[in-house]
Design a protein around this motif. Structure first.
Motif, PDB file in Angstrom:
ATOM      1  N   MET A 142       0.846  -1.196   0.000  1.00  0.00           N
ATOM      2  CA  MET A 142       0.000   0.000   0.000  1.00  0.00           C
ATOM      3  C   MET A 142       0.882   1.247   0.000  1.00  0.00           C
ATOM      4  SD  MET A 142      -3.155   0.962  -0.075  1.00  0.00           S
ATOM      5  CE  MET A 142      -4.015  -0.528   0.336  1.00  0.00           C
ATOM      6  N   PRO A 143       0.644   2.174  -0.925  1.00  0.00           N
ATOM      7  CA  PRO A 143       1.464   3.393  -0.936  1.00  0.00           C
ATOM      8  C   PRO A 143       1.102   4.304   0.236  1.00  0.00           C
ATOM      9  CG  PRO A 143      -0.275   3.550  -2.569  1.00  0.00           C
ATOM     10  CD  PRO A 143      -0.367   2.174  -1.977  1.00  0.00           C
ATOM     11  N   PHE A 144       2.105   5.006   0.749  1.00  0.00           N
ATOM     12  CA  PHE A 144       1.863   5.914   1.867  1.00  0.00           C
ATOM     13  C   PHE A 144       0.897   7.030   1.458  1.00  0.00           C
ATOM     14  CE2 PHE A 144       2.634   9.592   4.530  1.00  0.00           C
ATOM     15  CZ  PHE A 144       2.446   9.029   5.786  1.00  0.00           C
ATOM     16  N   SER A 145       0.842   7.356   0.170  1.00  0.00           N
ATOM     17  CA  SER A 145      -0.056   8.422  -0.289  1.00  0.00           C
ATOM     18  C   SER A 145      -1.511   8.155   0.110  1.00  0.00           C
ATOM     19  CB  SER A 145       0.038   8.591  -1.813  1.00  0.00           C
ATOM     20  OG  SER A 145      -0.425   7.419  -2.477  1.00  0.00           O
ATOM     21  N   SER A 146      -1.880   6.883   0.252  1.00  0.00           N
ATOM     22  CA  SER A 146      -3.254   6.550   0.639  1.00  0.00           C
ATOM     23  C   SER A 146      -3.527   6.939   2.093  1.00  0.00           C
ATOM     24  CB  SER A 146      -3.536   5.059   0.419  1.00  0.00           C
ATOM     25  OG  SER A 146      -3.414   4.755  -0.957  1.00  0.00           O
ATOM     26  N   ILE A 147      -2.533   6.734   2.966  1.00  0.00           N
ATOM     27  CA  ILE A 147      -2.672   7.167   4.364  1.00  0.00           C
ATOM     28  C   ILE A 147      -2.771   8.690   4.430  1.00  0.00           C
ATOM     29  CG2 ILE A 147      -1.467   7.322   6.589  1.00  0.00           C
ATOM     30  CD1 ILE A 147      -2.352   4.595   6.306  1.00  0.00           C
ATOM     31  N   GLU A 148      -1.879   9.346   3.707  1.00  0.00           N
ATOM     32  CA  GLU A 148      -1.886  10.812   3.661  1.00  0.00           C
ATOM     33  C   GLU A 148      -3.248  11.323   3.183  1.00  0.00           C
ATOM     34  OE1 GLU A 148       0.185  14.423   1.143  1.00  0.00           O
ATOM     35  OE2 GLU A 148       1.180  12.477   1.168  1.00  0.00           O
ATOM     36  N   ASN A 149      -3.782  10.676   2.160  1.00  0.00           N
ATOM     37  CA  ASN A 149      -5.075  11.047   1.602  1.00  0.00           C
ATOM     38  C   ASN A 149      -6.193  10.871   2.635  1.00  0.00           C
ATOM     39  OD1 ASN A 149      -6.635  11.998  -0.487  1.00  0.00           O
ATOM     40  ND2 ASN A 149      -6.913  10.006  -1.418  1.00  0.00           N
ATOM     41  N   CYS A 150      -6.127   9.798   3.411  1.00  0.00           N
ATOM     42  CA  CYS A 150      -7.114   9.577   4.478  1.00  0.00           C
ATOM     43  C   CYS A 150      -7.075  10.712   5.494  1.00  0.00           C
ATOM     44  CB  CYS A 150      -6.834   8.252   5.193  1.00  0.00           C
ATOM     45  SG  CYS A 150      -7.201   6.774   4.245  1.00  0.00           S
ATOM     46  N   ILE A 151      -5.851  11.094   5.885  1.00  0.00           N
ATOM     47  CA  ILE A 151      -5.696  12.153   6.888  1.00  0.00           C
ATOM     48  C   ILE A 151      -6.236  13.476   6.343  1.00  0.00           C
ATOM     49  CG2 ILE A 151      -4.016  13.515   8.202  1.00  0.00           C
ATOM     50  CD1 ILE A 151      -2.268  10.940   8.294  1.00  0.00           C
ATOM     51  N   ARG A 152      -5.833  13.817   5.116  1.00  0.00           N
ATOM     52  CA  ARG A 152      -6.248  15.093   4.520  1.00  0.00           C
ATOM     53  C   ARG A 152      -7.768  15.184   4.340  1.00  0.00           C
ATOM     54  NH1 ARG A 152      -2.395  18.309   2.310  1.00  0.00           N
ATOM     55  NH2 ARG A 152      -0.298  17.473   2.195  1.00  0.00           N
ATOM     56  N   SER A 153      -8.409  14.058   4.067  1.00  0.00           N
ATOM     57  CA  SER A 153      -9.856  14.079   3.819  1.00  0.00           C
ATOM     58  C   SER A 153     -10.667  13.666   5.049  1.00  0.00           C
ATOM     59  CB  SER A 153     -10.201  13.167   2.633  1.00  0.00           C
ATOM     60  OG  SER A 153      -9.799  11.845   2.905  1.00  0.00           O
ATOM     61  N   PHE A 154      -9.981  13.505   6.181  1.00  0.00           N
ATOM     62  CA  PHE A 154     -10.628  13.137   7.446  1.00  0.00           C
ATOM     63  C   PHE A 154     -11.449  11.850   7.312  1.00  0.00           C
ATOM     64  CE2 PHE A 154      -9.842  17.682   7.515  1.00  0.00           C
ATOM     65  CZ  PHE A 154      -9.168  17.820   8.715  1.00  0.00           C
ATOM     66  N   ASN A 155     -10.886  10.887   6.595  1.00  0.00           N
ATOM     67  CA  ASN A 155     -11.540   9.593   6.415  1.00  0.00           C
ATOM     68  C   ASN A 155     -10.918   8.594   7.388  1.00  0.00           C
ATOM     69  OD1 ASN A 155     -12.721   7.200   5.533  1.00  0.00           O
ATOM     70  ND2 ASN A 155     -12.664   7.806   3.380  1.00  0.00           N
ATOM     71  N   ILE A 156     -11.372   8.668   8.633  1.00  0.00           N
ATOM     72  CA  ILE A 156     -10.826   7.844   9.714  1.00  0.00           C
ATOM     73  C   ILE A 156     -11.090   6.363   9.460  1.00  0.00           C
ATOM     74  CG2 ILE A 156     -10.897   7.396  12.203  1.00  0.00           C
ATOM     75  CD1 ILE A 156      -9.813  10.130  11.579  1.00  0.00           C
ATOM     76  N   GLN A 157     -12.264   6.054   8.921  1.00  0.00           N
ATOM     77  CA  GLN A 157     -12.625   4.660   8.683  1.00  0.00           C
ATOM     78  C   GLN A 157     -11.620   3.964   7.756  1.00  0.00           C
ATOM     79  OE1 GLN A 157     -16.582   4.176   7.107  1.00  0.00           O
ATOM     80  NE2 GLN A 157     -16.466   1.949   7.137  1.00  0.00           N
ATOM     81  N   MET A 158     -11.287   4.610   6.636  1.00  0.00           N
ATOM     82  CA  MET A 158     -10.341   4.006   5.704  1.00  0.00           C
ATOM     83  C   MET A 158      -8.915   4.032   6.259  1.00  0.00           C
ATOM     84  SD  MET A 158     -11.809   2.524   3.247  1.00  0.00           S
ATOM     85  CE  MET A 158     -10.336   2.112   2.307  1.00  0.00           C
ATOM     86  N   ASN A 165      -4.589  -3.410   8.024  1.00  0.00           N
ATOM     87  CA  ASN A 165      -4.244  -4.400   7.002  1.00  0.00           C
ATOM     88  C   ASN A 165      -2.809  -4.278   6.486  1.00  0.00           C
ATOM     89  OD1 ASN A 165      -6.832  -5.414   7.163  1.00  0.00           O
ATOM     90  ND2 ASN A 165      -7.598  -4.161   5.491  1.00  0.00           N
ATOM     91  N   ASN A 166      -2.133  -3.199   6.855  1.00  0.00           N
ATOM     92  CA  ASN A 166      -0.760  -2.957   6.377  1.00  0.00           C
ATOM     93  C   ASN A 166       0.102  -2.493   7.546  1.00  0.00           C
ATOM     94  OD1 ASN A 166      -1.192  -2.942   3.193  1.00  0.00           O
ATOM     95  ND2 ASN A 166      -2.881  -1.851   4.141  1.00  0.00           N
ATOM     96  N   GLU A 167       0.322  -3.395   8.475  1.00  0.00           N
ATOM     97  CA  GLU A 167       1.018  -3.042   9.718  1.00  0.00           C
ATOM     98  C   GLU A 167       2.411  -2.478   9.485  1.00  0.00           C
ATOM     99  OE1 GLU A 167       0.934  -6.541  12.110  1.00  0.00           O
ATOM    100  OE2 GLU A 167      -1.253  -6.535  12.262  1.00  0.00           O
ATOM    101  N   LYS A 168       3.054  -2.886   8.419  1.00  0.00           N
ATOM    102  CA  LYS A 168       4.440  -2.463   8.179  1.00  0.00           C
ATOM    103  C   LYS A 168       4.543  -1.064   7.580  1.00  0.00           C
ATOM    104  CE  LYS A 168       6.126  -7.143   7.553  1.00  0.00           C
ATOM    105  NZ  LYS A 168       6.687  -8.128   6.644  1.00  0.00           N
ATOM    106  N   ILE A 169       3.415  -0.476   7.192  1.00  0.00           N
ATOM    107  CA  ILE A 169       3.466   0.808   6.469  1.00  0.00           C
ATOM    108  C   ILE A 169       4.106   1.911   7.314  1.00  0.00           C
ATOM    109  CG2 ILE A 169       1.179   1.711   7.072  1.00  0.00           C
ATOM    110  CD1 ILE A 169       0.934   2.433   4.021  1.00  0.00           C
ATOM    111  N   LEU A 170       3.960   1.850   8.630  1.00  0.00           N
ATOM    112  CA  LEU A 170       4.542   2.890   9.490  1.00  0.00           C
ATOM    113  C   LEU A 170       5.851   2.448  10.137  1.00  0.00           C
ATOM    114  CD1 LEU A 170       1.370   4.394  11.224  1.00  0.00           C
ATOM    115  CD2 LEU A 170       2.604   5.229   9.226  1.00  0.00           C
TER     116      LEU A 170
END
Length: 198
Positions: A142-158, A165-170
């Motif tokens: 999973m690209p980090f851009s997806s996490i960033e996108n979640c934060i910017r759009s306040f999409n806590i659920q995603m 599902n991607n424990e290693k991403i951080l």
């Protein structure tokens, strides 16, 4: 005033496409000899259309049909081999019509898939984001851009789903630092507090 409230283009062609009036559309096409690759003229009443690169555009007929989820007209145009643009995938996410998405998804490359996934996250169309994730991204990093996108759009659920599902991403320090920075920038005080306490 009513048109402004609805935010809809006032042209006859636009209304026919928005309402997915197939017979009216084919009749208009035959009577006016309409070029199926033409675009919808801008209207100050309607949302401003931008592509995935944030540039202003006049949508083509098929893009407009995808944006409004007008499946019958979309399918007709698709079968007539109109020009398929990269923007079409982005517009189909906005339309939230699975029949349209299924028609074009086989033409997506990996970058398009990530762009559509991020757009669905941004719009909080989580059911589409989950579909894209489970169909195309399950075996991929999973690209980090997806996490960033979640934060910017306040999409806590995603954001929660991606992190679970991607424990290693951080695990990478640079990703964690960016994650923490974006949480601070966008005011996620409770999460920042939790991280600092742990």
């Amino acid at each position: 005033i009513e048109r402004r409230r609805k935010g809809e283009n006032e042209s006859k062609l636009s209304k026919i496409i928005r309402d997915d009036l197939f017979d009216d559309f084919t009749s208009l096409v035959s009577q006016s000899n309409l070029d199926l690759n033409s675009t919808i003229e801008k209207s100050f009443l309607e949302p401003i259309f931008k592509n995935e690169d944030d540039e202003f555009i006049d949508p083509t007929l098929i893009e407009y049909a995808a944006y409004y989820g007008s499946h019958t007209i979309f399918k007709y145009l698709f079968m007539k081999d109109v020009k398929i643009t990269k923007n079409l995938f982005w517009f189909s996410i906005h339309g939230r019509n699975y029949e349209i998405i299924h028609l074009i998804e086989k033409q997506l490359n990996e970058d398009d898939i990530i762009d559509c996934y991020n757009e669905a996250i941004k719009l909080h169309y989580n059911e589409i984001a989950v579909y894209i994730e489970e169909t195309y991204l399950k075996e991929k990093k999973m690209p980090f851009s997806s996490i960033e996108n979640c934060i910017r759009s306040f999409n806590i659920q995603m954001m929660t789903r991606i992190l679970e599902n991607n424990e290693k991403i951080l695990k990478e320090e640079s990703n964690f630092n960016k994650f923490f920075f974006y949480l601070c920038e966008f005011g996620y005080i409770d999460i920042v507090d939790l991280i600092l306490k742990n």
